[in-house]
Design an enzyme around this catalytic site. Structure first.
Site, PDB file in Angstrom:
ATOM      1  N   ASN A 155      43.432  70.244  16.521  1.00 60.99           N
ATOM      2  CA  ASN A 155      44.708  70.120  15.799  1.00 60.99           C
ATOM      3  C   ASN A 155      45.386  68.753  15.936  1.00 60.99           C
ATOM      4  O   ASN A 155      46.102  68.335  15.037  1.00 60.99           O
ATOM      5  CB  ASN A 155      45.656  71.250  16.215  1.00 60.99           C
ATOM      6  CG  ASN A 155      45.863  71.317  17.706  1.00 60.99           C
ATOM      7  OD1 ASN A 155      45.142  70.688  18.474  1.00 60.99           O
ATOM      8  ND2 ASN A 155      46.843  72.082  18.125  1.00 60.99           N
ATOM      9  N   GLU A 252      44.896  72.993  29.086  1.00 63.04           N
ATOM     10  CA  GLU A 252      45.980  73.179  28.107  1.00 63.04           C
ATOM     11  C   GLU A 252      45.476  74.171  27.087  1.00 63.04           C
ATOM     12  O   GLU A 252      44.689  73.816  26.210  1.00 63.04           O
ATOM     13  CB  GLU A 252      46.316  71.844  27.428  1.00 63.04           C
ATOM     14  CG  GLU A 252      46.908  70.808  28.347  1.00 63.04           C
ATOM     15  CD  GLU A 252      48.272  71.206  28.876  1.00 63.04           C
ATOM     16  OE1 GLU A 252      48.894  72.148  28.331  1.00 63.04           O
ATOM     17  OE2 GLU A 252      48.721  70.584  29.840  1.00 63.04           O
ATOM     18  N   CYS A 286      49.495  74.881  19.661  1.00 62.69           N
ATOM     19  CA  CYS A 286      49.372  75.827  20.771  1.00 62.69           C
ATOM     20  C   CYS A 286      50.712  76.375  21.230  1.00 62.69           C
ATOM     21  O   CYS A 286      50.823  77.527  21.599  1.00 62.69           O
ATOM     22  CB  CYS A 286      48.700  75.122  21.930  1.00 62.69           C
ATOM     23  SG  CYS A 286      49.521  73.569  22.305  1.00 62.69           S
ATOM     24  N   GLU A 460      50.351  67.968  31.385  1.00 63.80           N
ATOM     25  CA  GLU A 460      50.097  66.667  30.770  1.00 63.80           C
ATOM     26  C   GLU A 460      51.427  65.928  30.655  1.00 63.80           C
ATOM     27  O   GLU A 460      52.510  66.523  30.699  1.00 63.80           O
ATOM     28  CB  GLU A 460      49.452  66.847  29.394  1.00 63.80           C
ATOM     29  CG  GLU A 460      48.082  67.479  29.534  1.00 63.80           C
ATOM     30  CD  GLU A 460      47.148  67.235  28.357  1.00 63.80           C
ATOM     31  OE1 GLU A 460      47.457  67.694  27.260  1.00 63.80           O
ATOM     32  OE2 GLU A 460      46.093  66.597  28.569  1.00 63.80           O
TER      33      GLU A 460
HETATM   34  P1  NAD Z   1      38.179  75.885  21.346  1.00 64.10           P
HETATM   35  O1  NAD Z   1      38.488  76.513  22.635  1.00 64.10           O
HETATM   36  O2  NAD Z   1      37.291  76.603  20.403  1.00 64.10           O
HETATM   37  O3  NAD Z   1      37.493  74.455  21.550  1.00 64.10           O
HETATM   38  C1  NAD Z   1      38.133  73.446  22.288  1.00 64.10           C
HETATM   39  C2  NAD Z   1      37.115  72.412  22.680  1.00 64.10           C
HETATM   40  O4  NAD Z   1      36.246  72.944  23.676  1.00 64.10           O
HETATM   41  C3  NAD Z   1      36.211  71.928  21.550  1.00 64.10           C
HETATM   42  O5  NAD Z   1      36.042  70.538  21.667  1.00 64.10           O
HETATM   43  C4  NAD Z   1      34.905  72.668  21.830  1.00 64.10           C
HETATM   44  O6  NAD Z   1      33.764  71.995  21.338  1.00 64.10           O
HETATM   45  C5  NAD Z   1      34.897  72.670  23.332  1.00 64.10           C
HETATM   46  N1  NAD Z   1      34.068  73.706  23.957  1.00 64.10           N
HETATM   47  C6  NAD Z   1      33.754  74.942  23.483  1.00 64.10           C
HETATM   48  N2  NAD Z   1      32.991  75.599  24.376  1.00 64.10           N
HETATM   49  C7  NAD Z   1      32.813  74.774  25.431  1.00 64.10           C
HETATM   50  C8  NAD Z   1      32.111  74.893  26.680  1.00 64.10           C
HETATM   51  N3  NAD Z   1      31.453  76.005  27.016  1.00 64.10           N
HETATM   52  N4  NAD Z   1      32.153  73.838  27.527  1.00 64.10           N
HETATM   53  C9  NAD Z   1      32.845  72.725  27.225  1.00 64.10           C
HETATM   54  N5  NAD Z   1      33.498  72.552  26.056  1.00 64.10           N
HETATM   55  C10 NAD Z   1      33.495  73.572  25.170  1.00 64.10           C
HETATM   56  O7  NAD Z   1      39.595  75.537  20.729  1.00 64.10           O
HETATM   57  P2  NAD Z   1      39.927  75.056  19.263  1.00 64.10           P
HETATM   58  O8  NAD Z   1      39.613  76.236  18.410  1.00 64.10           O
HETATM   59  O9  NAD Z   1      39.318  73.744  18.994  1.00 64.10           O
HETATM   60  O10 NAD Z   1      41.504  74.841  19.349  1.00 64.10           O
HETATM   61  C11 NAD Z   1      42.420  75.864  19.190  1.00 64.10           C
HETATM   62  C12 NAD Z   1      42.876  76.390  20.532  1.00 64.10           C
HETATM   63  O11 NAD Z   1      43.358  75.326  21.329  1.00 64.10           O
HETATM   64  C13 NAD Z   1      44.041  77.345  20.400  1.00 64.10           C
HETATM   65  O12 NAD Z   1      43.880  78.415  21.304  1.00 64.10           O
HETATM   66  C14 NAD Z   1      45.228  76.516  20.796  1.00 64.10           C
HETATM   67  O13 NAD Z   1      46.326  77.235  21.258  1.00 64.10           O
HETATM   68  C15 NAD Z   1      44.643  75.629  21.842  1.00 64.10           C
HETATM   69  N6  NAD Z   1      45.433  74.407  21.986  1.00 64.10           N
HETATM   70  C16 NAD Z   1      46.145  74.214  23.138  1.00 64.10           C
HETATM   71  C17 NAD Z   1      46.940  73.086  23.285  1.00 64.10           C
HETATM   72  C18 NAD Z   1      47.761  72.843  24.527  1.00 64.10           C
HETATM   73  O14 NAD Z   1      48.153  71.712  24.769  1.00 64.10           O
HETATM   74  N7  NAD Z   1      48.062  73.847  25.328  1.00 64.10           N
HETATM   75  C19 NAD Z   1      46.970  72.143  22.256  1.00 64.10           C
HETATM   76  C20 NAD Z   1      46.219  72.357  21.115  1.00 64.10           C
HETATM   77  C21 NAD Z   1      45.452  73.499  20.993  1.00 64.10           C
END
Ligand code: NAD
Length: 486
Positions: A155, A252, A286, A460
């Protein structure tokens, strides 16, 4: 709209230069507003991952020994360069994510520059403490961790790269950043600019890939820390793998945050907060306040005025600055959101507005407001990560606090009231890492940001992020003869 070429020079940025290895599986970059393929990158192969790790490990040793003032100057120069190129970077962010240019011009590269400037300024101020023990004494030094891995969600691809990279680099670490496979373009620009600003090669490497590449980086013995922005299930996997090897983690993760609107709230401000906290970035944030608890005395007025305000939504090509609402970043996420809406209807929710997928190319879902909800409905309990606001009503303060806290998440919370005593009394009882009073979702670099409970660990931004990228070395200094039993 005239769309610039989004194809990067190469897939990865490693050891100070663009690197390609077409043996890696292709990842198509889709412009979410139209569904067109605008670029292709390749997943990092073992050779690229090895190059990233080896160059980072080598470069980090010299960087840790560099005068922190010089480290800070590099970051501040990069901040200036990002600001000077804001429009170009914002256009790229829009192409990568589909977020409207109106938003990206102020929220993405700008926020990345803020973080680089903030941590650039703090680089000289990493201090230890000292303590006396009679004639003996001890002191502490904050040392960099070494090679750190950053893994991003889709995002905020520029912001996430900078929020992780800036404190890591300011404190003398190297970072290998893996963007989300859905938005691989922006972090490459951050890497390119850091090197132009004088960052030595190898200190900020970008490698592309899906979860397996993130897993390979997390599992490598040379990596000291993993900072992930992503969903709770991914967080559990990554934190599990990292902490099993005693690595530091910052997580996060997702949320289902509450916004409490009391009967004395400024209604327009509360509605603005709820709009920003549900429809900015088409709801893909998020910390969004997706459970909006409105006092029952003002609930009808709130819903009526909210529906009026939603008439102001302008959809269209996100590159058109008049457009203020964009598509979902991925088709897959649009499908997830539509499934949640289907379940919500089945469970008895009333769709006040929206609720539909738009009949046009791209992953468009109308901003949606749901009412007549109960706390046990799926859409009220689970993170949707899309433009879906759940409006619930409440009668009294204790009740709404209990309901707001009745979730496994704990990322954020907000409340709107003119009663300052109530504001502080209530906020102190909310189980959330980041809270806003009479505002929502503003995250300046100087403010700690992060979640409690399942929403994450660590923070962060702010000085705290410097602590999370360093560890304490304690030194005991003996000033007299050593006594021994024999
Ligand atoms: P996701 O969990 O599907 O993926 C996040 C990242 O992790 C991607 O780069 C993905 O390739 C990587 N990944 C996936 N499996 C992995 C593994 N086994 N080992 C290492 N890396 C791995 O999340 P998304 O769908 O890209 O993003 C949406 C989610 O992120 C939502 O739940 C949202 O709330 C959260 N988010 C949190 C914040 C925050 O600051 N708290 C900010 C933005 C988004």
């Amino acid at each position: 709209m005239n769309r610039p070429n989004a194809q990067p020079v190469a897939s990865h940025f490693v050891d100070g230069a663009y690197v390609e290895d077409t043996a890696g599986a292709p990842i198509e970059v889709i412009y979410p507003a139209t569904g067109e393929v605008i670029a292709t990158v390749h997943e990092a192969t073992e050779a690229v991952i090895e190059q990233a790790l080896a160059s980072a490990a080598r470069a980090q040793v010299a960087w840790a020994a560099t005068d922190p003032a010089e480290r800070g100057r590099v970051l501040k120069r990069a901040a200036g360069m990002i600001r000077a190129r804001n429009r170009e970077l914002s256009v790229l962010e829009t192409l990568d994510t589909g977020k409207p240019l109106q938003e990206t011009l102020v929220a993405d590269a700008a926020s990345g520059a803020d973080a680089l400037e903030y941590f650039g300024g703090l680089a000289v101020d990493v201090t230890g403490t000292s303590m006396q023990f009679g004639g003996d004494w001890a002191y502490t030094i904050r040392r960099p961790l070494g090679v750190c891995v950053g893994i991003g969600a889709w995002n905020y691809p520029t912001q996430i790269a900078c929020w992780k990279g800036a404190p890591a680099l300011a404190t003398g670490n190297a970072m290998i950043f893996k963007p989300s496979e859905a938005t691989p373009l922006c972090a490459l620009k951050v890497a390119e600019i850091l090197v132009e600003a004088g960052l030595p090669a190898g200190l900020f490497n970008v490698v592309q890939g899906r979860g397996a590449v993130g897993g390979a980086l997390t599992g490598d013995a040379r990596v000291a820390k993993v900072s992930l922005t992503g969903s709770v299930p991914t967080g559990r996997k990554v934190a599990g793998a990292a902490s099993g090897a005693m690595k530091h983690v910052t997580m996060e993760l997702g949320g289902k945050s509450p916004i409490l609107v009391f009967e004395d709230a400024d209604l327009e401000d509360a509605i603005s907060g709820a709009i920003n906290g549900n429809f900015y970035s088409s709801g893909q944030i998020c910390s969004n306040g997706t459970r909006v608890f409105v006092h029952e005395d003002i609930a009808e007025a709130f819903l009526t005025r909210l529906a009026d305000r939603l008439e102001g939504v302008v959809m269209g090509d996100p590159l058109d600055e008049a457009v203020n609402y964009g598509p979902m970043t991925t088709e897959a996420q649009a499908d997830i959101v539509m499934r949640y809406l289907q379940v919500a209807r089945t469970e008895g929710a009333r769709v006040v507005t929206g609720g539909t997928r738009l009949d046009r190319e791209g992953a468009w879902i109308a901003p949606t407001v749901l009412a007549d909800l109960t706390d046990d409905m799926t859409v009220v309990r689970e993170e949707v990560f899309g433009p879906v606001m759940s409006v619930l009503t409440f009668r009294d303060e204790d009740e709404v606090i209990a309901r707001a806290n009745a979730t496994q998440f704990g990322l954020s919370a907000g409340l709107f009231t003119r009663d300052i005593t109530r504001a502080h009394r209530v906020v102190a009882q909310l189980m959330a890492g980041t809270c806003w009073i009479n505002q929502y979702n503003l995250t300046p670099a100087g403010m700690p940001f992060g979640g409690s409970r399942q929403s994450g660990i660590g923070r962060e931004n702010a000085r705290m992020a410097m602590d999370h990228f360093t560890e304490v070395q304690t030194v005991y200094v003996g000033m007299s003869k050593v006594e021994a039993a024999f």
